[in-house]
Design a protein around this motif. Sequence first.
Motif, short mmCIF file in Angstrom:
data_model
loop_
_atom_site.label_atom_id
_atom_site.label_comp_id
_atom_site.label_asym_id
_atom_site.label_seq_id
_atom_site.Cartn_x
_atom_site.Cartn_y
_atom_site.Cartn_z
N ASP A 44 -24.33 10.97 -14.15
CA ASP A 44 -23.60 12.01 -14.89
C ASP A 44 -22.59 11.27 -15.77
OD1 ASP A 44 -21.72 13.90 -15.74
OD2 ASP A 44 -22.00 15.12 -13.95
N ILE A 45 -22.82 11.27 -17.06
CA ILE A 45 -21.98 10.53 -18.00
C ILE A 45 -20.52 10.97 -17.90
CG2 ILE A 45 -21.52 10.09 -20.45
CD1 ILE A 45 -23.89 8.54 -19.30
N ASP A 46 -20.27 12.26 -17.71
CA ASP A 46 -18.89 12.73 -17.60
C ASP A 46 -18.19 12.10 -16.39
OD1 ASP A 46 -19.05 14.35 -19.87
OD2 ASP A 46 -19.76 16.07 -18.71
N VAL A 47 -18.90 11.98 -15.28
CA VAL A 47 -18.32 11.35 -14.08
C VAL A 47 -18.08 9.87 -14.34
CG1 VAL A 47 -18.78 10.72 -11.68
CG2 VAL A 47 -19.32 13.02 -12.48
N LEU A 48 -19.02 9.23 -15.00
CA LEU A 48 -18.86 7.81 -15.31
C LEU A 48 -17.67 7.56 -16.23
CD1 LEU A 48 -20.04 4.99 -14.95
CD2 LEU A 48 -21.49 5.44 -16.93
N VAL A 49 -17.51 8.37 -17.27
CA VAL A 49 -16.39 8.22 -18.20
C VAL A 49 -15.07 8.51 -17.48
CG1 VAL A 49 -15.30 9.21 -20.26
CG2 VAL A 49 -17.75 8.67 -20.27
N THR A 50 -15.03 9.54 -16.69
CA THR A 50 -13.81 9.87 -15.94
C THR A 50 -13.43 8.74 -14.99
OG1 THR A 50 -14.24 12.23 -16.08
CG2 THR A 50 -12.76 11.51 -14.33
N THR A 51 -14.42 8.19 -14.30
CA THR A 51 -14.17 7.08 -13.39
C THR A 51 -13.65 5.86 -14.15
OG1 THR A 51 -15.87 7.85 -11.86
CG2 THR A 51 -15.22 5.54 -11.68
N ALA A 52 -14.27 5.57 -15.28
CA ALA A 52 -13.85 4.41 -16.09
C ALA A 52 -12.42 4.59 -16.60
CB ALA A 52 -14.81 4.21 -17.25
N GLN A 53 -12.07 5.78 -16.97
CA GLN A 53 -10.73 6.03 -17.51
C GLN A 53 -9.66 6.15 -16.42
OE1 GLN A 53 -11.52 9.58 -19.77
NE2 GLN A 53 -11.95 8.42 -21.64
N ARG A 54 -10.02 6.76 -15.30
CA ARG A 54 -9.03 7.05 -14.26
C ARG A 54 -8.91 5.93 -13.24
NH1 ARG A 54 -10.96 11.61 -10.77
NH2 ARG A 54 -11.96 9.86 -9.78
N ASP A 55 -10.03 5.40 -12.77
CA ASP A 55 -10.01 4.48 -11.63
C ASP A 55 -10.14 3.01 -12.01
OD1 ASP A 55 -9.88 6.73 -9.99
OD2 ASP A 55 -12.04 6.81 -9.72
N LEU A 56 -10.91 2.71 -13.03
CA LEU A 56 -11.21 1.33 -13.36
C LEU A 56 -9.99 0.51 -13.79
CD1 LEU A 56 -13.51 -0.64 -13.35
CD2 LEU A 56 -14.03 0.04 -15.69
N PRO A 57 -9.09 1.04 -14.60
CA PRO A 57 -7.93 0.22 -14.99
C PRO A 57 -7.09 -0.25 -13.79
CG PRO A 57 -8.14 2.08 -16.47
CD PRO A 57 -9.11 2.31 -15.34
N ASP A 58 -6.85 0.64 -12.84
CA ASP A 58 -6.07 0.26 -11.65
C ASP A 58 -6.83 -0.77 -10.82
OD1 ASP A 58 -3.89 0.57 -9.67
OD2 ASP A 58 -5.50 1.42 -8.44
N LEU A 59 -8.12 -0.55 -10.61
CA LEU A 59 -8.92 -1.49 -9.83
C LEU A 59 -8.93 -2.86 -10.51
CD1 LEU A 59 -10.83 -2.20 -7.51
CD2 LEU A 59 -12.71 -1.32 -8.93
N ALA A 60 -9.14 -2.90 -11.81
CA ALA A 60 -9.18 -4.16 -12.54
C ALA A 60 -7.85 -4.90 -12.42
CB ALA A 60 -9.52 -3.91 -14.01
N GLN A 61 -6.75 -4.18 -12.53
CA GLN A 61 -5.43 -4.80 -12.42
C GLN A 61 -5.21 -5.37 -11.01
OE1 GLN A 61 -2.14 -2.10 -12.96
NE2 GLN A 61 -0.72 -3.76 -13.42
N ARG A 62 -5.58 -4.61 -10.01
CA ARG A 62 -5.40 -5.06 -8.63
C ARG A 62 -6.27 -6.28 -8.33
NH1 ARG A 62 -6.07 0.16 -5.10
NH2 ARG A 62 -5.38 -1.21 -3.44
N LEU A 63 -7.51 -6.26 -8.81
CA LEU A 63 -8.40 -7.39 -8.58
C LEU A 63 -7.93 -8.63 -9.34
CD1 LEU A 63 -11.91 -5.69 -8.60
CD2 LEU A 63 -10.65 -6.59 -6.63
N ASP A 64 -7.44 -8.44 -10.56
CA ASP A 64 -6.87 -9.57 -11.31
C ASP A 64 -5.77 -10.25 -10.52
OD1 ASP A 64 -8.36 -9.82 -13.63
OD2 ASP A 64 -7.05 -8.50 -14.81
N LYS A 65 -4.86 -9.47 -9.95
CA LYS A 65 -3.75 -10.03 -9.18
C LYS A 65 -4.26 -10.77 -7.94
CE LYS A 65 -0.25 -6.70 -10.60
NZ LYS A 65 0.59 -5.58 -10.18
#
Length: 72
Positions: A44-65
């Motif tokens: 579901d593209i809408d779910v994928l876009v929402t996940t990318a916008q809402r969850d991915l930035p925080d996960l990426a930042q946490r993993l970077d650290k």
Amino acid sequence: MELHGTRRSGKQSLPGFREAHPEIVWHRPISLHNRIIHGYWSIDIDVLVTTAQRDLPDLAQRLDKLLSAAHR
């Protein structure tokens, strides 16, 4: 953070890395990866876009650290 290069990071992470960081909900990004790679016709593209916008930035930042600290 380059997530494209981490295609198996959830399953084949540094030895003990996942266990040492239970604050990351590992099954969610692993499940998303598997869904995208193996079931792209049913995404579901809408779910994928929402996940990318809402969850991915925080996960990426946490993993970077975490990864920066692990490589010191």
